[in-house]
Design an enzyme around this catalytic site. Structure first.
Site, PDB file in Angstrom:
ATOM      1  N   SER A   9       0.859  -1.185   0.000  1.00 43.31           N
ATOM      2  CA  SER A   9       0.000   0.000   0.000  1.00 43.31           C
ATOM      3  C   SER A   9       0.897   1.237   0.000  1.00 43.31           C
ATOM      4  O   SER A   9       1.762   1.373   0.866  1.00 43.31           O
ATOM      5  CB  SER A   9      -0.864   0.029   1.270  1.00 43.31           C
ATOM      6  OG  SER A   9      -1.291   1.359   1.518  1.00 43.31           O
ATOM      7  N   HIS A  34      -1.438  -1.610  -4.103  1.00 42.37           N
ATOM      8  CA  HIS A  34      -2.682  -1.293  -3.381  1.00 42.37           C
ATOM      9  C   HIS A  34      -2.806   0.221  -3.234  1.00 42.37           C
ATOM     10  O   HIS A  34      -1.936   0.869  -2.636  1.00 42.37           O
ATOM     11  CB  HIS A  34      -2.645  -1.966  -2.010  1.00 42.37           C
ATOM     12  CG  HIS A  34      -3.898  -1.838  -1.214  1.00 42.37           C
ATOM     13  ND1 HIS A  34      -4.992  -2.662  -1.379  1.00 42.37           N
ATOM     14  CD2 HIS A  34      -4.223  -0.973  -0.219  1.00 42.37           C
ATOM     15  CE1 HIS A  34      -5.937  -2.313  -0.514  1.00 42.37           C
ATOM     16  NE2 HIS A  34      -5.508  -1.294   0.203  1.00 42.37           N
ATOM     17  N   ASP A  36      -5.008   3.257  -1.701  1.00 41.69           N
ATOM     18  CA  ASP A  36      -6.037   3.575  -0.702  1.00 41.69           C
ATOM     19  C   ASP A  36      -6.694   4.901  -1.036  1.00 41.69           C
ATOM     20  O   ASP A  36      -6.058   5.953  -0.917  1.00 41.69           O
ATOM     21  CB  ASP A  36      -5.407   3.649   0.704  1.00 41.69           C
ATOM     22  CG  ASP A  36      -5.058   2.275   1.209  1.00 41.69           C
ATOM     23  OD1 ASP A  36      -3.905   2.054   1.626  1.00 41.69           O
ATOM     24  OD2 ASP A  36      -5.947   1.393   1.171  1.00 41.69           O
ATOM     25  N   MET A  38      -9.415   7.615  -0.115  1.00 38.27           N
ATOM     26  CA  MET A  38     -10.184   8.039   1.056  1.00 38.27           C
ATOM     27  C   MET A  38     -10.825   9.403   0.784  1.00 38.27           C
ATOM     28  O   MET A  38     -10.180  10.293   0.213  1.00 38.27           O
ATOM     29  CB  MET A  38      -9.258   8.136   2.275  1.00 38.27           C
ATOM     30  CG  MET A  38      -8.570   6.821   2.577  1.00 38.27           C
ATOM     31  SD  MET A  38      -7.470   6.988   4.014  1.00 38.27           S
ATOM     32  CE  MET A  38      -6.657   5.395   3.952  1.00 38.27           C
ATOM     33  N   HIS A  67      -8.622   0.326  -3.410  1.00 37.48           N
ATOM     34  CA  HIS A  67      -9.454   0.148  -2.210  1.00 37.48           C
ATOM     35  C   HIS A  67     -10.221   1.436  -1.958  1.00 37.48           C
ATOM     36  O   HIS A  67      -9.630   2.429  -1.513  1.00 37.48           O
ATOM     37  CB  HIS A  67      -8.527  -0.206  -1.045  1.00 37.48           C
ATOM     38  CG  HIS A  67      -9.226  -0.347   0.261  1.00 37.48           C
ATOM     39  ND1 HIS A  67      -8.510  -0.407   1.451  1.00 37.48           N
ATOM     40  CD2 HIS A  67     -10.524  -0.430   0.612  1.00 37.48           C
ATOM     41  CE1 HIS A  67      -9.350  -0.527   2.456  1.00 37.48           C
ATOM     42  NE2 HIS A  67     -10.587  -0.545   1.968  1.00 37.48           N
ATOM     43  N   MET A  69     -12.385   3.699   0.074  1.00 37.19           N
ATOM     44  CA  MET A  69     -12.933   4.023   1.386  1.00 37.19           C
ATOM     45  C   MET A  69     -13.681   5.346   1.225  1.00 37.19           C
ATOM     46  O   MET A  69     -13.256   6.407   1.711  1.00 37.19           O
ATOM     47  CB  MET A  69     -11.802   4.130   2.436  1.00 37.19           C
ATOM     48  CG  MET A  69     -11.219   2.768   2.781  1.00 37.19           C
ATOM     49  SD  MET A  69      -9.621   2.848   3.605  1.00 37.19           S
ATOM     50  CE  MET A  69      -8.566   2.933   2.162  1.00 37.19           C
ATOM     51  N   MET A 138     -10.612  -5.859   6.962  1.00 38.63           N
ATOM     52  CA  MET A 138      -9.847  -4.760   7.578  1.00 38.63           C
ATOM     53  C   MET A 138      -9.378  -5.219   8.956  1.00 38.63           C
ATOM     54  O   MET A 138     -10.193  -5.478   9.839  1.00 38.63           O
ATOM     55  CB  MET A 138     -10.707  -3.504   7.697  1.00 38.63           C
ATOM     56  CG  MET A 138     -11.018  -2.807   6.374  1.00 38.63           C
ATOM     57  SD  MET A 138      -9.586  -2.438   5.374  1.00 38.63           S
ATOM     58  CE  MET A 138      -8.668  -1.354   6.454  1.00 38.63           C
ATOM     59  N   PHE A 144      -5.797   5.031   8.197  1.00 38.56           N
ATOM     60  CA  PHE A 144      -4.395   5.384   8.396  1.00 38.56           C
ATOM     61  C   PHE A 144      -3.499   4.157   8.297  1.00 38.56           C
ATOM     62  O   PHE A 144      -3.901   3.044   8.618  1.00 38.56           O
ATOM     63  CB  PHE A 144      -4.204   6.046   9.782  1.00 38.56           C
ATOM     64  CG  PHE A 144      -5.059   7.274   9.951  1.00 38.56           C
ATOM     65  CD1 PHE A 144      -6.326   7.166  10.533  1.00 38.56           C
ATOM     66  CD2 PHE A 144      -4.646   8.509   9.454  1.00 38.56           C
ATOM     67  CE1 PHE A 144      -7.157   8.285  10.657  1.00 38.56           C
ATOM     68  CE2 PHE A 144      -5.469   9.633   9.569  1.00 38.56           C
ATOM     69  CZ  PHE A 144      -6.723   9.514  10.176  1.00 38.56           C
ATOM     70  N   GLY A 146       0.184   2.198   9.456  1.00 42.68           N
ATOM     71  CA  GLY A 146       1.006   2.109  10.655  1.00 42.68           C
ATOM     72  C   GLY A 146       0.257   1.813  11.942  1.00 42.68           C
ATOM     73  O   GLY A 146       0.791   2.013  13.032  1.00 42.68           O
ATOM     74  N   ASP A 176      -5.815  -6.404   5.512  1.00 40.54           N
ATOM     75  CA  ASP A 176      -5.308  -5.053   5.272  1.00 40.54           C
ATOM     76  C   ASP A 176      -5.187  -4.289   6.588  1.00 40.54           C
ATOM     77  O   ASP A 176      -6.190  -3.964   7.217  1.00 40.54           O
ATOM     78  CB  ASP A 176      -6.303  -4.335   4.347  1.00 40.54           C
ATOM     79  CG  ASP A 176      -5.826  -2.974   3.917  1.00 40.54           C
ATOM     80  OD1 ASP A 176      -6.544  -2.328   3.131  1.00 40.54           O
ATOM     81  OD2 ASP A 176      -4.751  -2.551   4.355  1.00 40.54           O
ATOM     82  N   GLY A 178      -1.717  -3.481   9.552  1.00 41.76           N
ATOM     83  CA  GLY A 178      -0.933  -4.055  10.646  1.00 41.76           C
ATOM     84  C   GLY A 178      -0.259  -5.366  10.328  1.00 41.76           C
ATOM     85  O   GLY A 178       0.125  -6.114  11.231  1.00 41.76           O
TER      86      GLY A 178
HETATM   87  C1  DX5 Z   1      -5.822   1.715   5.979  1.00 39.57           C
HETATM   88  C2  DX5 Z   1      -5.528   1.207   4.576  1.00 39.57           C
HETATM   89  C3  DX5 Z   1      -4.428   0.200   4.557  1.00 39.57           C
HETATM   90  C4  DX5 Z   1      -3.145   0.721   5.139  1.00 39.57           C
HETATM   91  C5  DX5 Z   1      -2.278  -0.468   5.480  1.00 39.57           C
HETATM   92  O1  DX5 Z   1      -7.071   2.343   5.977  1.00 39.57           O
HETATM   93  O2  DX5 Z   1      -6.652   0.596   4.018  1.00 39.57           O
HETATM   94  O3  DX5 Z   1      -4.198  -0.257   3.223  1.00 39.57           O
HETATM   95  O4  DX5 Z   1      -2.510   1.561   4.209  1.00 39.57           O
HETATM   96  O5  DX5 Z   1      -1.143   0.026   6.003  1.00 39.57           O
HETATM   97  P1  DX5 Z   1      -0.284  -0.657   7.157  1.00 39.57           P
HETATM   98  O6  DX5 Z   1       0.282  -1.915   6.540  1.00 39.57           O
HETATM   99  O7  DX5 Z   1       0.713   0.424   7.399  1.00 39.57           O
HETATM  100  O8  DX5 Z   1      -1.188  -0.945   8.321  1.00 39.57           O
HETATM  101 ZN    ZN Z   2      -6.278  -0.441   1.983  1.00 48.16          ZN
END
Ligand code: DX5
Ligand code: ZN
Length: 217
Positions: A9, A34, A36, A38, A67, A69, A138, A144, A146, A176, A178
């Protein structure tokens, strides 16, 4: 060794040097890219839109796993196809007519997936499961990179894997949020096929090596 897929991502990539970050991923063992998306409404964060996706598409050599969101994704399905999305994931919680949305994504030539927030049960997908290329679990609250992996995700993954097996479907399971070199092995065992990995890769001094480690787990 399993044949799982790695989908870096770019949320936590260096956006001041995005082209070189994507070239690094092009040369890596990653399988997907990937993105993201948002909107600041469905999730409390805002990322990037169609001009950036088009630019990414022009240099990326990997399949774009987009993805969404965002609220009411039906407004933009054609636009994401034109911008370069190959796989398109909508949130269950953002769709009023999910069956129609999934079939429209297919009609446009993209592979459809549905994402579930941590509180949403996998049983809600029972009637749509055979229509899906993938289900995105999820394992953090979306918005976010991290964040810490939510441990209850394991039970959810196992329940979904059982549903897919009993339905005789070939729907992929994506996780997706952590994901690390420490937990990927147990997630593979739980039944995950596709791993979204952000911070673990982009915070590393040698991201290429981390991707190889994740791929060869
Ligand atoms: C969070 C995103 C994830 C995120 C994963 O809302 O959908 O794709 O970027 O990032 P890490 O691997 O840093 O948790
Ligand atoms: Zn994502």
């Amino acid at each position: 060794m399993s044949n799982h897929l790695i989908a870096p991502s770019i949320l936590t990539a260096d956006f001041l040097h995005l082209e070189s970050e994507i070239e690094m991923l092009n040369s890596s063992e990653a399988d997907l890219l990937h993105l993201d998306i948002m909107d600041g409404v469905f999730v409390p964060n805002l990322t990037f839109g169609f001009p950036v996706i088009r630019q990414i598409k022009s240099v990326a050599k990997k399949t774009l796993d987009v993805h969404l969101m965002i609220v009411d994704p039906d407004r933009y399905l054609e636009a994401y196809r034109e911008a370069g999305a190959d796989w398109l994931t909508v949130h269950y919680e953002a769709c009023t007519h999910l069956h129609r949305t999934i079939h429209r994504i297919k009609e446009l030539g993209m592979k459809p997936a549905v994402s579930l927030n941590p509180h949403t049960d996998v049983s809600l997908l029972e009637n749509i499961l055979p229509d899906l290329n993938m289900v995105l679990i999820m394992s953090v609250n979306p918005g976010f990179g991290g964040q810490k992996f939510i441990e209850q995700s394991y039970a959810k993954i196992r329940k979904l894997k059982k549903m897919i097996t009993e339905a005789g479907a070939d729907t992929l399971i994506q996780v997706d949020g952590g994901v690390t070199e420490t937990n990927i092995g147990s997630l593979i065992e739980a039944g995950v096929d596709v791993f979204v990995v952000g911070n673990t890769i982009f915070s590393a001094s040698d991201p290429l090596q981390v991707i190889t480690n994740l791929k060869n787990n």
